[in-house]
Motif scaffolding. Structure first.
Motif, mmCIF file in Angstrom:
data_model
loop_
_atom_site.group_PDB
_atom_site.id
_atom_site.type_symbol
_atom_site.label_atom_id
_atom_site.label_comp_id
_atom_site.label_asym_id
_atom_site.label_seq_id
_atom_site.Cartn_x
_atom_site.Cartn_y
_atom_site.Cartn_z
ATOM 1 N N LEU A 1 0.830 -1.203 0.000
ATOM 2 C CA LEU A 1 0.000 0.000 0.000
ATOM 3 C C LEU A 1 0.865 1.254 0.000
ATOM 4 O O LEU A 1 0.581 2.226 -0.715
ATOM 5 C CB LEU A 1 -0.933 -0.012 1.208
ATOM 6 C CG LEU A 1 -1.822 1.229 1.399
ATOM 7 C CD1 LEU A 1 -2.720 1.443 0.187
ATOM 8 C CD2 LEU A 1 -2.649 1.097 2.674
ATOM 9 N N LEU A 2 1.940 1.247 0.783
ATOM 10 C CA LEU A 2 2.841 2.401 0.811
ATOM 11 C C LEU A 2 3.395 2.696 -0.579
ATOM 12 O O LEU A 2 3.449 3.853 -1.003
ATOM 13 C CB LEU A 2 4.009 2.146 1.772
ATOM 14 C CG LEU A 2 3.789 2.342 3.259
ATOM 15 C CD1 LEU A 2 5.100 2.108 4.003
ATOM 16 C CD2 LEU A 2 3.240 3.723 3.561
ATOM 17 N N THR A 3 3.831 1.661 -1.272
ATOM 18 C CA THR A 3 4.380 1.835 -2.614
ATOM 19 C C THR A 3 3.346 2.461 -3.544
ATOM 20 O O THR A 3 3.662 3.368 -4.327
ATOM 21 C CB THR A 3 4.846 0.479 -3.176
ATOM 22 O OG1 THR A 3 5.846 -0.070 -2.305
ATOM 23 C CG2 THR A 3 5.425 0.633 -4.565
ATOM 24 N N GLU A 4 2.110 2.007 -3.423
ATOM 25 C CA GLU A 4 1.021 2.559 -4.239
ATOM 26 C C GLU A 4 0.769 4.024 -3.894
ATOM 27 O O GLU A 4 0.656 4.880 -4.784
ATOM 28 C CB GLU A 4 -0.255 1.737 -3.998
ATOM 29 C CG GLU A 4 -1.478 2.246 -4.721
ATOM 30 C CD GLU A 4 -2.736 1.477 -4.319
ATOM 31 O OE1 GLU A 4 -3.830 2.055 -4.445
ATOM 32 O OE2 GLU A 4 -2.611 0.328 -3.864
ATOM 33 N N LEU A 5 0.715 4.342 -2.610
ATOM 34 C CA LEU A 5 0.424 5.711 -2.173
ATOM 35 C C LEU A 5 1.535 6.672 -2.569
ATOM 36 O O LEU A 5 1.285 7.834 -2.897
ATOM 37 C CB LEU A 5 0.227 5.742 -0.652
ATOM 38 C CG LEU A 5 -0.996 4.999 -0.110
ATOM 39 C CD1 LEU A 5 -0.908 4.869 1.406
ATOM 40 C CD2 LEU A 5 -2.277 5.724 -0.510
ATOM 41 N N GLY A 6 2.776 6.201 -2.536
ATOM 42 C CA GLY A 6 3.905 7.058 -2.840
ATOM 43 C C GLY A 6 3.997 7.481 -4.290
ATOM 44 O O GLY A 6 4.778 8.371 -4.632
ATOM 45 N N THR A 7 3.194 6.885 -5.150
ATOM 46 C CA THR A 7 3.186 7.279 -6.567
ATOM 47 C C THR A 7 2.672 8.693 -6.748
ATOM 48 O O THR A 7 3.155 9.453 -7.598
ATOM 49 C CB THR A 7 2.313 6.301 -7.375
ATOM 50 O OG1 THR A 7 2.823 4.982 -7.222
ATOM 51 C CG2 THR A 7 2.314 6.673 -8.853
ATOM 52 N N ASP A 8 1.667 9.068 -5.939
ATOM 53 C CA ASP A 8 1.008 10.367 -6.110
ATOM 54 C C ASP A 8 1.138 11.287 -4.914
ATOM 55 O O ASP A 8 0.623 12.412 -4.942
ATOM 56 C CB ASP A 8 -0.494 10.159 -6.394
ATOM 57 C CG ASP A 8 -0.741 9.445 -7.711
ATOM 58 O OD1 ASP A 8 -0.114 9.832 -8.700
ATOM 59 O OD2 ASP A 8 -1.536 8.487 -7.724
ATOM 60 N N ALA A 9 1.782 10.838 -3.842
ATOM 61 C CA ALA A 9 1.837 11.631 -2.615
ATOM 62 C C ALA A 9 3.230 11.590 -2.006
ATOM 63 O O ALA A 9 4.053 10.732 -2.340
ATOM 64 C CB ALA A 9 0.810 11.108 -1.600
ATOM 65 N N CYS A 10 3.464 12.529 -1.120
ATOM 66 C CA CYS A 10 4.677 12.535 -0.294
ATOM 67 C C CYS A 10 4.328 11.821 1.005
ATOM 68 O O CYS A 10 3.565 12.334 1.825
ATOM 69 C CB CYS A 10 5.117 13.965 -0.021
ATOM 70 S SG CYS A 10 6.538 14.117 1.083
ATOM 71 N N VAL A 11 4.846 10.618 1.174
ATOM 72 C CA VAL A 11 4.518 9.783 2.330
ATOM 73 C C VAL A 11 5.720 9.742 3.273
ATOM 74 O O VAL A 11 6.827 9.408 2.850
ATOM 75 C CB VAL A 11 4.156 8.349 1.887
ATOM 76 C CG1 VAL A 11 3.742 7.506 3.085
ATOM 77 C CG2 VAL A 11 3.048 8.379 0.833
ATOM 78 N N VAL A 12 5.500 10.079 4.531
ATOM 79 C CA VAL A 12 6.555 10.051 5.540
ATOM 80 C C VAL A 12 6.165 9.024 6.599
ATOM 81 O O VAL A 12 5.110 9.145 7.227
ATOM 82 C CB VAL A 12 6.765 11.428 6.191
ATOM 83 C CG1 VAL A 12 7.933 11.377 7.184
ATOM 84 C CG2 VAL A 12 7.019 12.493 5.134
ATOM 85 N N VAL A 13 7.022 8.013 6.776
ATOM 86 C CA VAL A 13 6.739 6.912 7.691
ATOM 87 C C VAL A 13 7.806 6.891 8.774
ATOM 88 O O VAL A 13 8.979 6.623 8.501
ATOM 89 C CB VAL A 13 6.731 5.559 6.943
ATOM 90 C CG1 VAL A 13 6.341 4.437 7.910
ATOM 91 C CG2 VAL A 13 5.794 5.595 5.764
ATOM 92 N N SER A 14 7.404 7.183 10.002
ATOM 93 C CA SER A 14 8.314 7.073 11.137
ATOM 94 C C SER A 14 8.227 5.657 11.690
ATOM 95 O O SER A 14 7.134 5.150 11.960
ATOM 96 C CB SER A 14 7.919 8.078 12.224
ATOM 97 O OG SER A 14 8.703 7.895 13.387
ATOM 98 N N THR A 15 9.373 5.005 11.839
ATOM 99 C CA THR A 15 9.360 3.610 12.274
ATOM 100 C C THR A 15 10.668 3.230 12.938
ATOM 101 O O THR A 15 11.704 3.859 12.713
ATOM 102 C CB THR A 15 9.097 2.671 11.071
ATOM 103 O OG1 THR A 15 9.080 1.321 11.520
ATOM 104 C CG2 THR A 15 10.179 2.822 10.012
ATOM 105 N N HIS A 16 10.609 2.192 13.785
ATOM 106 C CA HIS A 16 11.812 1.591 14.341
ATOM 107 C C HIS A 16 12.243 0.372 13.519
ATOM 108 O O HIS A 16 13.308 -0.192 13.764
ATOM 109 C CB HIS A 16 11.564 1.134 15.784
ATOM 110 C CG HIS A 16 11.471 2.263 16.759
ATOM 111 N ND1 HIS A 16 10.278 2.845 17.104
ATOM 112 C CD2 HIS A 16 12.434 2.917 17.458
ATOM 113 C CE1 HIS A 16 10.510 3.813 17.986
ATOM 114 N NE2 HIS A 16 11.805 3.875 18.214
ATOM 115 N N LEU A 17 11.402 -0.038 12.564
ATOM 116 C CA LEU A 17 11.641 -1.273 11.828
ATOM 117 C C LEU A 17 12.397 -0.974 10.542
ATOM 118 O O LEU A 17 11.817 -0.581 9.526
ATOM 119 C CB LEU A 17 10.316 -1.971 11.536
ATOM 120 C CG LEU A 17 9.513 -2.366 12.784
ATOM 121 C CD1 LEU A 17 8.152 -2.907 12.395
ATOM 122 C CD2 LEU A 17 10.274 -3.375 13.626
#
Length: 255
Positions: free
Chosen positions: A180-196
């Motif tokens: 889903l992230l890969t799909e969303l990043g096509t049209d948006a600026c996605v910022v994911v904070s994670t420890h993983l």
């Protein structure tokens, strides 16, 4: 879906400084740019990740420096174009999944005619279509997290901010989330904070590494992996690169 407006950068920070309370500096002189794609925000506990995410979500105002989002548009218009999932989000336990996501769409001032289809699409994208009419109080922690992701994406945001979105997700759900992230990043600026770190390696086009409130690194996952050697801690090249950069002594332009 309406195509996002084109900006030089969706996010642009210059010498950004953010205080927590009156004294503690949580983000200290960070300069970075982010455009469309998936940006992984990494760093140890206390690095300033959540504080930075809150500033990007317009919850916090800069103490000093500048922060421009979507070209610096007016705040109310900007908030309609942002999706935000905090580490802990409030929800009404008696609401159904559909009712809660509809409510969040209303708060984002989405046109009423667009809400039913947008809600259905968001719920389907997080794999909860079969639970859409169940009350939130009946859902597991992982499902609640997926509801949080649904409300963040219901307005097809141009900036999507996700703070520890995979907390409570099982391995199979995490794999679907990466897709889903890969799909969303096509049209948006996605910022994911994670420890993983492995989530960053699998889904992100860009990595931002913070330590003690300062920017240590920004580059591709491959560049992050190249920073480490077999002598550094970690089970994968990208984990070893992460360890290597955090072990670097303080230097000008580093941390």
């Amino acid at each position: 879906m309406t195509a996002p407006t084109t900006f030089a950068w969706e996010i642009e920070a210059r010498d950004l400084r953010l205080l927590v309370g009156r004294r503690r500096t949580a983000v200290d002189g960070v300069t970075l740019t982010m455009g469309r794609g998936v940006h992984g925000l990494l760093g140890p506990n206390g690095a300033g990740k959540t504080t930075l995410i809150r500033a990007l979500a317009t919850v916090l105002r800069p103490t000093s420096g500048t922060l421009s989002l979507l070209g610096g548009m007016e705040l109310r218009s900007l908030r309609r174009r942002i999706g935000y999932l905090p580490q802990e989000f409030g929800h009404y336990r008696r609401f159904t999944v559909r009712e809660f996501v509809e409510y969040m769409a209303w708060l984002k001032e989405m046109p009423a005619r667009d809400v039913p289809a947008a809600v259905q699409r968001a719920v389907e994208r997080v794999g909860l279509a079969d639970r859409a009419d169940d009350r939130l109080k009946t859902l597991s922690g992982g499902m609640i997290r997926r509801v949080g992701i649904a409300q963040a994406i219901v307005n097809d945001p141009e900036i999507l901010l996700l703070d520890e979105p995979t907390a409570g997700l099982d391995p199979a759900q995490r794999l679907r989330f990466r897709e889903l992230l890969t799909e969303l990043g096509t049209d948006a600026c996605v910022v994911v904070s994670t420890h993983l770190v492995e989530d960053v390696a699998a889904a992100c086009t860009d990595v931002v590494l913070l330590a003690e409130g300062r920017l240590v690194f920004q580059g591709t996952p491959a560049q992050l992996a190249a920073a480490g050697t077999d002598e550094h801690a970690g089970d994968s090249p990208i984990e070893r690169g992460y360890s290597a950069l955090l072990a670097t002594p303080r230097q000008r332009g580093s941390w």
